[in-house]
Design an enzyme around this catalytic site. Sequence first.
Site, mmCIF file in Angstrom:
data_model
loop_
_atom_site.group_PDB
_atom_site.id
_atom_site.type_symbol
_atom_site.label_atom_id
_atom_site.label_comp_id
_atom_site.label_asym_id
_atom_site.label_seq_id
_atom_site.Cartn_x
_atom_site.Cartn_y
_atom_site.Cartn_z
ATOM 1 N N ARG A 153 52.379 30.675 36.726
ATOM 2 C CA ARG A 153 53.456 31.993 38.657
ATOM 3 C C ARG A 153 53.092 30.809 38.808
ATOM 4 O O ARG A 153 52.104 30.846 39.657
ATOM 5 C CB ARG A 153 52.829 33.210 38.505
ATOM 6 C CG ARG A 153 53.766 33.431 36.960
ATOM 7 C CD ARG A 153 53.241 35.225 37.295
ATOM 8 N NE ARG A 153 53.887 35.852 35.730
ATOM 9 C CZ ARG A 153 53.136 37.473 35.447
ATOM 10 N NH1 ARG A 153 53.064 38.274 37.044
ATOM 11 N NH2 ARG A 153 53.880 38.188 34.250
ATOM 12 N N ARG A 192 44.560 36.713 41.088
ATOM 13 C CA ARG A 192 46.268 36.101 41.607
ATOM 14 C C ARG A 192 45.980 34.268 40.614
ATOM 15 O O ARG A 192 45.417 33.292 41.860
ATOM 16 C CB ARG A 192 46.594 36.021 42.297
ATOM 17 C CG ARG A 192 47.975 36.197 42.735
ATOM 18 C CD ARG A 192 48.677 36.213 43.954
ATOM 19 N NE ARG A 192 48.181 38.299 44.297
ATOM 20 C CZ ARG A 192 48.884 39.168 43.676
ATOM 21 N NH1 ARG A 192 49.511 38.344 43.035
ATOM 22 N NH2 ARG A 192 48.894 40.432 43.669
ATOM 23 N N GLU A 239 45.803 46.547 39.162
ATOM 24 C CA GLU A 239 47.302 46.483 38.267
ATOM 25 C C GLU A 239 46.641 45.651 37.091
ATOM 26 O O GLU A 239 45.697 44.472 37.145
ATOM 27 C CB GLU A 239 48.276 45.810 38.314
ATOM 28 C CG GLU A 239 49.349 46.111 37.154
ATOM 29 C CD GLU A 239 50.863 45.206 38.038
ATOM 30 O OE1 GLU A 239 50.631 45.333 39.724
ATOM 31 O OE2 GLU A 239 51.489 45.002 37.133
ATOM 32 N N SER A 273 51.493 46.248 32.331
ATOM 33 C CA SER A 273 52.277 47.563 33.027
ATOM 34 C C SER A 273 54.349 46.652 31.933
ATOM 35 O O SER A 273 53.620 45.813 31.626
ATOM 36 C CB SER A 273 53.547 45.682 34.571
ATOM 37 O OG SER A 273 54.478 46.469 35.497
ATOM 38 N N ARG A 303 43.392 39.270 33.689
ATOM 39 C CA ARG A 303 42.275 39.869 34.166
ATOM 40 C C ARG A 303 41.046 41.206 33.568
ATOM 41 O O ARG A 303 40.382 41.864 34.658
ATOM 42 C CB ARG A 303 43.123 40.877 34.876
ATOM 43 C CG ARG A 303 43.942 40.435 36.268
ATOM 44 C CD ARG A 303 44.768 40.946 36.780
ATOM 45 N NE ARG A 303 46.095 40.290 37.953
ATOM 46 C CZ ARG A 303 46.634 41.396 38.824
ATOM 47 N NH1 ARG A 303 47.012 42.424 38.617
ATOM 48 N NH2 ARG A 303 46.784 39.977 39.765
#
Length: 428
Positions: A262, A277, A349, A352, A391
């Site tokens: 990303r 991130r 988070e 999802s 994560r």
Amino acid sequence: MHDIKLIRDNPEAFDRAIARRGVAPLSANLIELDRKRRSAQTEFDELQGKRNTLSKEIGAAKAKKDEARATELMTEVAALKDRLGILEVEQKAHEEALTDALSRIPNLPAEDVPDGLDEKGNVELRRTGAPKNYSFKPKEHFDLGEGLGYMDFANGVKLAGARFTVVKSQLARLERALGQFMLDLHTSEFGYTEMQPPMLVNDATAFGTGQLPKFGDDLFRTTTGYWLIPTAEVPLTNLARDLIIDESELPWRFTALTACFRSEAGAAGRDTRGMIRQHQFNKVELVSIVSPDKSVEEHERMTEAAETVLKRLDLPFRTMLLCAGDMGGAARKTYDLEVWLPGQDQYREISSCSNCGDWQARRMNARCRAPGEKQTRFVHTLNGSGLAVGRALIAVMENYQNEDGSISVPDALKPYTNGLIKIEKVGK
RNA sequence: GGACAGGUGGCCGAGUGGUUUAAGGCAGCGGUCUUGAAAACCGCCGUACCUUUACGGGUACCGUGAGUUCGAAUCUCACCCUGUCCGCCA
């Protein structure tokens, strides 16, 4: 992608639904575009039909050697040509404009999705597991990782740049164990089929799941035109593209452990420390392709699969129902799982899980058919992280840390660590 | 990367400018026959869009896109993909 017929029939309901996502009313424009498109197509079809008939007569006349009649017919057809050309261009232009407009509109929120414009509107559904009490001040993962010498941010920058990390030794082993554990759980207990999809995909694939045309900036692209996948959702979901699947074959359930890439274009300055991130991270993804009447229950099932990973790792987490304004564009309804990070003293988070309804299926032209039926229907697609491995590594580190900076290996991972039960600094 | 051969319905396969409305076969569905099945025979057998209250009618699609033509699966150009051989390579 939205169905123009539905918009035509319920313009107010459509505008009300997109308003919940902060989008201004669009139905009037769309309907007008559609009206123009249809009027051009109707006339074009009629003229084309006329031309086809006359052309056939020319053939018949020539076969009979009636050249005079043939010439007469040819001038008649020639008269249609200009108008036909204009209509074709017009029809195509309107169709493209309509498709483009429709493909940029996010999915409509499901009815049980709460109102809200950002994460403040999300609703906490439940908490599972309780944060431990530590007799010392828990550290954040980057302090633990650097303290152990197994998380090397300097070399990440040296080799690539910001938002890259080199994970080493026992910690790399732990990350691998996490991935294996998750795949084994989903394949053996939840019926997902393990896949190894391409991590580079073409335009059509990126369009199918909704990355294109609007969000190309969030992706990396090769000089040869491939897109690096931001999640395995993209290739796995597109396996259904351009198919008519017999409903007796459904559901399709796929899982894959892949790297995800990303650009984090809109996240400058956020989570710059540590591995939260990254431009590249590993993730175990879950994708389900189901018949349209099954997606609501499949969504719950998928979320349970993701939650089970956290339960087995004995990591405290909470389950959030996202509000209309905080969901991704493809989703009708999304559950986020947020894991407790004692070092950060907050929930973050880690998964999802979204029900995309037929929004992706329309873009992909992915349909199904009930046995014996003639009518096709668009499938429903769902995707969820089960879980983000990078994560999860952070979560294990922070939750299983000891006062001396070592990290205990969770019981669920011990079968995967070849006897390693505690991660600690070795040698120099 | 180079050379050659290909891409036609769910599958196989015919089709080099006009009765092709894509032949024929297989698979599938319905029927006749049969106690039942098989065989045989008959019929049906793609997707989407436009139009119509409906029955129906129309248009497009032969890898993709553009072009030539009154008319293109068929001719031209570009691209994509597949196969085979060579080269390179984990």
